[in-house]
Design an enzyme around this catalytic site. Structure first.
Site, PDB file in Angstrom:
ATOM      1  CB  SER A 190      -0.977  -0.013   1.172  1.00 43.84           C
ATOM      2  OG  SER A 190      -0.444   0.703   2.250  1.00 43.84           O
ATOM      3  N   GLY A 191       0.144   2.386  -0.147  1.00 41.70           N
ATOM      4  CA  GLY A 191       0.792   3.689  -0.157  1.00 41.70           C
ATOM      5  C   GLY A 191       0.790   4.346   1.211  1.00 41.70           C
ATOM      6  CG  ASP A 192      -0.833   6.126   4.827  1.00 46.32           C
ATOM      7  OD1 ASP A 192      -0.100   5.903   5.811  1.00 46.32           O
ATOM      8  OD2 ASP A 192      -1.405   7.212   4.651  1.00 46.32           O
ATOM      9  CG  ASP A 193       0.788   3.869   8.559  1.00 43.10           C
ATOM     10  OD1 ASP A 193       1.981   3.995   8.227  1.00 43.10           O
ATOM     11  OD2 ASP A 193       0.172   4.732   9.213  1.00 43.10           O
TER      12      ASP A 193
END
Ligand code: NAG
Ligand code: NAG
Ligand code: NAG
Ligand code: NAG
Ligand code: NAG
Ligand code: NAG
Ligand code: NAG
Ligand code: NAG
Length: 478
Positions: free
Chosen positions: A261-264
Site C-alpha cells: 500500500s501507499g500508507d500504513d
C-alpha cells in the site's frame, strides 16, 4: 518464518513494477460465464445462513458497465426479512459488478464473492451519499469540513456480519479519487472500501481488495472482529490507502493478511484529539499475526496517530516486511491525550527499512484549533523481542515529549544489520526510558543493556482466539 499467504519475490517485484508503471493495480480477469449459478462452494464463517440468493435474482448485470447499485439494495432489502429466521447470504457470482455505495442493513447476513466475482466501485461521486463525520474525529479525515462520502460497503448497528469469498475481488477504482485528492478537488472526505460501525461479531475474510479510494477496511466502534486471508493491493504512491484500520474496537484478530500500500499496512486508531478524548473509546485486545507488508514510505503497523481514545493490549507476532519505512511505529502528539500501553510484539523479520523501532511524538496534524495543548499522551509498556532486520538505515528513532517521558520500553533479542552506508547515530533517543538486552547495534544510554532480559509477551488467551469457524455452503436455502 511461518507464512500462509505464499508469494515469490518475483511476484512481489512484478506487483511493484506494475504499480510503478501503470499507477494502478490490475488483475487478470478469468473468463467465465458471468452471472451463472456456481456449483456448491464451501467456505468458513462464524455462522452459516439458512437462506440464500444470487445477486442476479435482483436484475444485476455483470458486464462491468451496468450500474448495479439498485440490485445490491434490492437484494439486501429482500434478504433482511430473514434476519430473525436463520439469516441470509447474498452470493455474488462470476462477473464484473459495477456498483455505487451500498449498505448492509440487517444482522445475521453474509456477502459471499465467488472467486471470479469482481465488485467494481463506481467512479461517480453521486453514487456515494454523504454521511456524517465520525464523532471521534470531529471532521472528515481528509480535513475538508463536515460530511464524508459513504464507504463502498457500509454497515452500522449490526450483529453477526460476514463479508467473504473464495478470494473474490473488490476493486475500488481509486485513481480518480487519488487524483482529485492531489488536485484539491474534493469537497468531502473520500470513501473507504469497507466500513462497519457500532457492530458486534464481524468477519471479513478471503478476499482480494484493490485500489481503495482511501483506507481499505475500517471496523469502528465494534467488537469481536475477525479479519483473515485478505490480499490488499494499492500502488505504493497512492494517498492514504491504509490496509486495515481497527478504530475504537475491542477484541480483534487480524491474521494471514498481505498488504501492499501507499500508507500504513495496518493503522490502529481510536479517534482524534478533543473529539476522540470526549468519545473515549479505546482500541484494545488486538491480535495481529502472520502478516506481510510492503509500503516503502510508511509503517508495517502504525499505532495512531489518531489514538485519543487510547490503545491498549496489542499482540503482534510473525510479521514480515519487505520494503517499508518502519516496523511498528507509534505516532502521537501533544493534544492527543489518552495512552498507548501494553504493546507486545515478537518474531518480526524485516528487510530494507529506514527505522526498525520508531516512536514519533510530534505528529502535529490537528482536526482544528480546539485541541487541548495540556492533553499529553501516555506511552508505556512497549515490548519488542526476537527481531531480525537487514539493510536498515537507522536502528531506532524514539522520541518522547519533554515533561511526558515514554517509559517501560523493552527491546530484547534484536539483530539489526545495517545498509551499506549506515548513518552514524543508530539510536536516536530522547525523553524515553527502558531497557535493552541482547540487541545489536548497541543501544542508546536511555535504554541501558541488561543481561538476560526477555521482554514480556502475554500468556493468556483473548476471547477472540476462541472463535471457531463453521463450514458453510453457498447452496443452503430454505
Ligand atoms: C480462507 O481460505 C483458506 C484456504 O485458502 C481456508 O483454509 C480458510 O479456512 C478460509 N478462511 C475463511 C475465514 O474463510
Ligand atoms: C446508508 O445508511 C446511511 C445511514 O446509516 C445513510 O446515510 C446512507 O445514505 C445509506 N447509503 C445508501 C447507499 O443507501
Ligand atoms: C447505533 O448505536 C449507537 C451506539 O449504541 C447509537 O448511539 C446510535 O444511535 C445507533 N444508530 C442507529 C442508526 O441505530
Ligand atoms: C488471492 O488473489 C491474489 C490476487 O490474485 C493472490 O495474490 C493471492 O495469492 C490469492 N490468495 C489465495 C489464498 O489464493
Ligand atoms: C466544491 O465546492 C465548490 C464551492 O464550495 C464548488 O464550486 C465545486 O463545484 C464543488 N466541487 C464538487 C466536485 O462538487
Ligand atoms: C537496501 O536498501 C536500499 C534503500 O535504502 C535499496 O536501494 C537497496 O536496493 C536495498 N538492498 C537490498 C540488497 O535489498
Ligand atoms: C532470537 O530471535 C530469533 C529470531 O526470531 C529466534 O530465532 C531465536 O530463537 C531468538 N532467541 C532466543 C534466545 O529467544
Ligand atoms: C534525532 O531525532 C530528533 C527528534 O527527536 C530529530 O530532530 C533529529 O533530526 C534526529 N537526529 C538525527 C541525526 O537523525
Amino acid at each position: 518464518m511461518e507464512r500462509s499467504i505464499g508469494f515469490r519475490a518475483s511476484d512481489v517485484i512484478q506487483t511493484i513494477l506494475a504499480v510503478l508503471v501503470l499507477g494502478t493495480v490490475s488483475l487478470r480477469v478469468v473468463e467465465c460465464k458471468q452471472g451463472s449459478v456456481p456449483d456448491a462452494l464451501h467456505y468458513s464463517a462464524i455462522n452459516c445462513r439458512k437462506h440464500s440468493a444470487l445477486l442476479t435474482d435482483f436484475g444485476a448485470v455483470g458486464d462491468g458497465k451496468t450500474l448495479n447499485t439498485k440490485a445490491f439494495k434490492a437484494a439486501i432489502d429482500s434478504l433482511s426479512k430473514y434476519a430473525s429466521d436463520g439469516g441470509a447470504q447474498l452470493i455474488v457470482p462470476p462477473g464484473k459488478w459495477l456498483t455505487g455505495s451500498f449498505n448492509l442493513t440487517s444482522s445475521h447476513f453474509t456477502l459471499f464473492l465467488h472467486k471470479d466475482a469482481i465488485i467494481l466501485a463506481s467512479q461517480d461521486e453521486a453514487e456515494f451519499p454523504l454521511v456524517s463525520t465520525l464523532p471521534s474525529y470531529g471532521i472528515g479525515r481528509d480535513g475538508n469540513g463536515d460530511g464524508r462520502f459513504s464507504s463502498l460497503i457500509f454497515g452500522t448497528n449490526l450483529t453477526d456480519i460476514v463479508i467473504t469469498g473464495n478470494n473474490g475481488t473488490i476493486d475500488g477504482q481509486g485513481k480518480i479519487w487519488w487524483d482529485k485528492f492531489h488536485q484539491g478537488q474534493l469537497n468531502f472526505t473520500r470513501p473507504y472500501m469497507i466500513e462497519i460501525l457500532y457492530s458486534d461479531n464481524i468477519q471479513i475474510s478471503n478476499l482480494t481488495l484493490i485500489n481503495s479510494p482511501s483506507w481499505f477496511v475500517h471496523p469502528t466502534y465494534s467488537s469481536n472482529v475477525l479479519i483473515q486471508g485478505l490480499t490488499i493491493l494499492a500502488p505504493v504512491d497512492s494517498p492514504n490507502t491504509d490496509g486495515i484500520d481497527p478504530d475504537s474496537c475491542t477484541n480483534t484478530r487480524i491474521e494471514d493478511c498481505f498488504v501492499v500500500s501507499g500508507d500504513d499496512c495496518i493503522a490502529v486508531k481510536s479517534g482524534w484529539d478533543q473529539y476522540g478524548i470526549k468519545f473515549g473509546m479505546p482500541t484494545k485486545h488486538l491480535i495481529i499475526r502472520r502478516f506481510t507488508c510492503i509500503s516503502p514510505d510508511s509503517a508495517t503497523i502504525a499505532l495512531g496517530s489518531e489514538m485519543s481514545g487510547g490503545i491498549q493490549d496489542v499482540r503482534v507476532e510473525d510479521v514480515t516486511a519487505i520494503n517499508t519505512q518502519s516496523g511498528i511505529r507509534i505516532k502521537t502528539a501533544i493534544g492527543r491525550g489518552a495512552y498507548v500501553k501494553d504493546i507486545y510484539a515478537r518474531r518480526m523479520t524485516f528487510t530494507t527499512m529506514k527505522y526498525v523501532f520508531y516512536i514519533s511524538s510530534a505528529y502535529n496534524q490537528h482536526p482544528d484549533t480546539g485541541f487541548d495543548p495540556k492533553a499529553l499522551p501516555e506511552v508505556k509498556g512497549i515490548n519488542y523481542k526476537d527481531v531480525v532486520a537487514t539493510n536498515v538505515t537507522y536502528t531506532a528513532r524514539l522520541e518522547g515529549i519533554p515533561n511526558d517521558h515514554f517509559t517501560g520500553i523493552c527491546i530484547s533479542n534484536a539483530t539489526i544489520s545495517l545498509s551499506e552506508m549506515p548513518k552514524e547515530l543508530q539510536w536516536n533517543c530522547s525523553n524515553i526510558a527502558g531497557v535493552t538486552s541482547n540487541v545489536t547495534p548497541k543501544s542508546c544510554n536511555l535504554l541501558p543493556e541488561k543481561e538476560k532480559v526477555d521482554c514480556a509477551f502475554p500468556e493468556d488467551r483473548l476471547p477472540i482466539e476462541d472463535v471457531h469457524l463453521k463450514t458453510c455452503s453457498t447452496t443452503e436455502t430454505a
